[in-house]
Design an enzyme around this catalytic site. Structure first.
Site, mmCIF file in Angstrom:
data_model
loop_
_atom_site.group_PDB
_atom_site.id
_atom_site.type_symbol
_atom_site.label_atom_id
_atom_site.label_comp_id
_atom_site.label_asym_id
_atom_site.label_seq_id
_atom_site.Cartn_x
_atom_site.Cartn_y
_atom_site.Cartn_z
ATOM 1 N N GLU A 225 0.830 -1.202 0.000
ATOM 2 C CA GLU A 225 0.000 0.000 0.000
ATOM 3 C C GLU A 225 0.867 1.256 0.000
ATOM 4 O OE1 GLU A 225 -2.641 -0.386 3.411
ATOM 5 O OE2 GLU A 225 -2.637 -2.569 3.163
ATOM 6 N N GLU A 336 -9.935 5.587 2.830
ATOM 7 C CA GLU A 336 -10.282 4.794 4.005
ATOM 8 C C GLU A 336 -10.268 5.706 5.226
ATOM 9 O OE1 GLU A 336 -8.448 1.143 6.761
ATOM 10 O OE2 GLU A 336 -7.518 1.650 4.840
#
Length: 421
Positions: A225, A336
């Site tokens: 990520e 997120e």
């Protein structure tokens, strides 16, 4: 009265034992923290004080935390990848951001360019042969639930694509607004605009990133990520910061943010992972974005990361992973947040700009020029781009496509609002 004396003595002894136990536990925790800080903070060649309060240590490439991993003790450092996806232009080594016009109108990208910087860059440079490492302070570790969990995400951080069960949402506390593609991938790329979302409380965060995933979502998920985030618990402030993350066991024991454990090997001496980035996009104003590319070197299997046009930051060695030693089966792009719902209501922590995607350019956050790396090591648009959000009335996502921005989408939201109580 005499009958009370034994009881009194017992209470005194119990109090003294409890106090001694607490004192020992306190000393033990202090020792544990100091050992952890000594592992993370390697001896620097030089140190640079940043105006945002960070201390950047210039650490020799061969001394960085990655090499505390016993599997990497005899690892030969690769300063450059053997192969790159075929679109990369190595003649431009600057990190650029654009003040851009609306892609849905006739205007072209503005010719005005500015260099994306990190605050510490104005106060010094790390010499060649070293990398910039954000120094971890005692206060950083103390904010974590434990020394062991410092710098790690919770195990419920990934998007459950097949579930919009409200009970699951409330249980794991993580919410997403993403676009995703499924298949066989060897990398991913996107350009995202950078914001400074408001965080409701310190144990929540807001981020925008690319995920490259392999394996199941149970216990063996592999994930790479990278993106930007605002995380008061991790950094002790509300600055927007560049970050990376990895795990090979669904966020249970392996992996961490940035260089806070053994894993990612950094080779670049100009960019500090976890460092603040500037400038930031403004509502109804200039939009500043960053480009991130992650791809697998087909020769040796390492996963490399590039920031901007030409800044190769380093790589995740292939030995860290199981499923990602072959390819990624799922790519996600988007936002997120953590929603603790501490007062029984949804958090007001913003995702992206804090605006819903329907607001469009200069208001909503976006990902543009979304691409994947295929089996021939070529960048191309994903064939099928799907979207997902657990609660679209809190955070939403909307895709589009045109010649200038290719595959792109707007995403985000304010969190709590009349339709998201």
């Amino acid at each position: 009265m005499s009958e009370m004396k034994p009881v009194f003595r017992f209470v005194v002894v119990l109090y003294m034992l409890t106090a001694a136990s607490l004192c020992y536990a306190g000393r033990s925790r202090k020792v544990e923290i100091m050992k952890h800080l000594n592992r993370l903070n390697k001896r620097p060649v030089k140190s640079i004080e940043s105006p945002d309060g960070d201390i950047i240590d210039c650490v020799r490439v061969s001394h960085q935390p990655a090499f505390d991993n016993p599997f990497l003790k005899n690892h030969t450092i690769k300063m450059r990848p053997n192969y790159q996806p075929n679109w990369i232009n190595n003649n431009n080594n600057d990190i650029k951001v654009s003040s851009m016009m609306n892609p849905s109108k006739d205007g072209e990208l503005s010719s005005e360019k500015e260099t994306m910087t990190q605050f510490w860059n104005s106060y010094g440079k790390c010499p060649k042969g070293t990398i910039p490492v954000r120094r971890t302070k005692k206060e950083d570790v103390l904010r974590a639930s434990s020394v062991k969990r410092y710098g790690k995400k919770s195990s419920s951080t990934f998007a459950q694509l097949n579930s919009i069960d409200p009970d699951l949402i409330n249980q794991n506390g993580h919410q997403h607004a993403i676009a995703y593609a499924q298949g066989e991938f060897y990398g991913a790329k996107a350009t995202m605009n950078v914001w400074n979302p408001k965080i409701h409380q310190s144990n929540e965060f807001s981020l925008s990133q690319i995920w490259l995933l392999g394996g199941s979502f149970a216990s063996d998920l592999n994930s790479i990520e990278a993106g930007w985030q605002v995380s008061p618990d991790l950094y002790g402030d509300n600055n927007t910061r560049l970050f990376i993350y990895w795990t090979s066991d669904a966020y249970q024991a392996t992996g961490c943010y940035n260089l806070l454990c053994s894993g990612f090997i950094q080779t670049n001496n100009e960019i500090a992972l976890g460092g603040s980035i500037s400038p930031i996009s403004q509502l109804d104003g200039s939009q500043y974005d960053i480009t991130i590319l992650i791809w697998k070197d087909p020769d040796e299997g390492n996963w490399w990361m590039q920031f901007g046009n030409g800044k190769v930051l380093g790589y995740w060695p292939a030995t860290l992973f199981s499923y990602l030693t072959e390819s990624a089966s799922l790519i996600e792009w988007g936002g997120e947040v953590v929603n603790t719902a501490s007062d029984g209501q949804h958090t007001t922590t913003q995702m992206g700009s804090g605006q819903f995607p329907q607001e469009g350019f200069s208001k909503a956050s976006y990902f543009r020029n979304i691409q994947i790396v295929d089996e021939s090591n070529s960048l191309r648009d994903p064939k099928d781009l799907n979207t997902f959000s657990e609660q679209s009335n809190c955070y939403d996502v909307k895709t589009d496509s045109n010649g200038k921005w290719g595959s792109h989408f707007y995403y985000g939201g304010p969190g709590r609002n009349p339709n998201c109580p």
